[in-house]
Design an enzyme around this catalytic site. Structure first.
Site, PDB file in Angstrom:
ATOM      1  N   ASP A  37      -1.450  -2.572   9.306  1.00 14.50           N
ATOM      2  CA  ASP A  37      -1.760  -2.474   7.881  1.00 14.50           C
ATOM      3  C   ASP A  37      -2.374  -3.751   7.296  1.00 14.50           C
ATOM      4  O   ASP A  37      -2.704  -3.777   6.110  1.00 14.50           O
ATOM      5  CB  ASP A  37      -0.485  -2.133   7.087  1.00 14.50           C
ATOM      6  CG  ASP A  37       0.003  -0.725   7.384  1.00 14.50           C
ATOM      7  OD1 ASP A  37      -0.847   0.141   7.673  1.00 14.50           O
ATOM      8  OD2 ASP A  37       1.223  -0.505   7.338  1.00 14.50           O
ATOM      9  N   LYS A  43       0.839  -1.210   0.000  1.00 16.52           N
ATOM     10  CA  LYS A  43       0.000   0.000   0.000  1.00 16.52           C
ATOM     11  C   LYS A  43       0.862   1.244   0.000  1.00 16.52           C
ATOM     12  O   LYS A  43       2.038   1.225   0.390  1.00 16.52           O
ATOM     13  CB  LYS A  43      -0.933   0.014   1.208  1.00 16.52           C
ATOM     14  CG  LYS A  43      -0.240   0.007   2.585  1.00 16.52           C
ATOM     15  CD  LYS A  43       0.203   1.355   3.089  1.00 16.52           C
ATOM     16  CE  LYS A  43       1.100   1.249   4.309  1.00 16.52           C
ATOM     17  NZ  LYS A  43       1.730   2.495   4.721  1.00 16.52           N
TER      18      LYS A  43
END
Ligand code: C5P
Length: 356
Positions: free
Chosen positions: A159, A11
């Site tokens: 995450d 990401k």
């Protein structure tokens, strides 16, 4: 039992808004995540142990790949693989992910094909955990939904939910309470954008960046975002975000624009702290702009710098330009927003097949 292959994306943060250190030692975050096309692939092979009460045994092996500006595909990196080998133990997030789902009764071998930089602020470890969770869920027929796996995985790393859901997602709290804004695509489309990631030679510690962030805020006596929000309470305000609690509708709308339309909206509250610790990172950003990037930003807590570009070819040119800088270890060209964690039929052609 049949082998299972899964993958999960890394990401970038299109926005990372940071609040004040709380009593638990963390900072509340408002984060807009974009999953990108650098993915970790995880292969699971296993058998049931004779005794279902016996603690599971898990062996992990990580193969590291590097990208480079001219590489259309990642390449196996033997040196980086040897350097990573000491981390192929019980603390590997893939191993911890297996143990969360099947603590007893199995013998599993896990091969991780790693394309995301180690400690590069792109969630490589969390992507390993996310891909492992969906692979083990499938292999053992556990039947958890993606949402349940996200919740289970959040304990492994903040995450993990972002890597699981993919696409564009809004994270509140510590960045882990996740709302999907856009599921992303499996192949680049007209609305996709191209990114150049420049990975630094020298790592940067996340806690150190947060400590520097606190010090800068204390010294500057800056009004905190939360206080600023309270001042306008009662009035209709579409421009204020409260880290951990909300995002301003204006910022969110800007970050939902297609392609490079987001260029003026990308923002990272940790940038100043990271650049105070590592001033040379700004030069990487300037070099990206000199090479024609639309915008650049620190990825997460760094030290990776990402730059936005209109086309794949242009992104490659930018990558080539910044690859020559002394502080840059390597670069990668990628696109987003990409799909989240998924079961795969085949390894990509560039992955080594180690099943023999
Ligand atoms: O999430 P992770 O374990 O990588 O965080 C490492 C450290 O970074 C934490 O121990 C904390 O010092 C700092 N941190 C923070 N606020 C966050 C996330 C991390 O202060 N939201």
């Amino acid at each position: 039992m049949r082998d299972v292959l899964a993958s999960a994306p890394g990401k970038v943060n299109l926005a990372l808004l940071v609040g004040n250190l709380d009593a638990s030692g963390y900072h509340p975050l408002t984060s807009v995540f974009e999953a990108i096309s650098l993915r970790e692939y995880v292969e699971i092979r296993g058998t049931l142990a004779g005794d279902s009460a016996q603690e599971s045994t898990v062996e992990v092996r990580t193969l590291v790949y590097s990208a480079g500006p001219n590489a259309m595909q990642p390449r196996f990196d033997e040196k980086a693989t040897v350097e990573f080998a000491p981390f192929d133990g019980p603390e590997h997030l893939a191993v911890r992910a297996v143990r969360l789902l099947v603590p007893t009764g199995v013998r599993l071998g896990v091969t991780v094909h790693k394309t995301l930089p180690i400690a590069g602020g792109m969630a490589g470890g969390s992507a390993d955990a996310a891909a492992t969770l969906i692979a083990v869920n499938e292999w053992a027929g556990l039947g958890y939904t993606g949402e349940e796996l996200s919740r289970i995985g959040a304990d492994l790393g903040a995450d993990v939910p972002a890597c699981m859901v993919g696409g564009l997602a809004l994270g509140l709290g510590r960045g882990d309470a996740m709302t999907v804004i856009d599921p992303g695509t499996a192949q680049p489309e007209y609305s996709s954008r191209w990114w150049v990631a420049a990975f630094a030679k020298e790592g940067l510690s996340t806690p150190q960046v947060f400590r520097q962030f606190d010090a800068l805020r204390d010294n500057a006596g800056e009004p905190q975002r939360v206080e600023a929000a309270q001042e306008v309470e009662g009035k209709e305000n579409t421009t204020v975000s409260v880290p951990g609690e909300s995002i301003s509708p204006v910022l969110l709308a800007e970050l939902q624009r297609p392609g490079v339309g987001i260029a003026s909206a990308v923002t990272n509250d940790l940038a100043k702290a990271a650049f105070t610790l590592r001033p040379e990172l700004r030069k990487v950003g300037s070099a990206c702009m000199d090479a024609g990037a639309e915008a650049w930003i620190l990825s997460g807590s760094g030290p990776t710098i990402i730059a936005l570009s209109r086309t794949a070819n242009h992104a490659r040119e930018i990558a080539e330009a910044v690859d020559a800088l002394p502080m840059v270890r390597e670069t990668a060209v990628m696109w987003g927003p990409e799909e989240g964690a998924r079961i795969e039929k085949n390894l990509p052609s560039w992955c080594l097949d180690v099943r023999g």
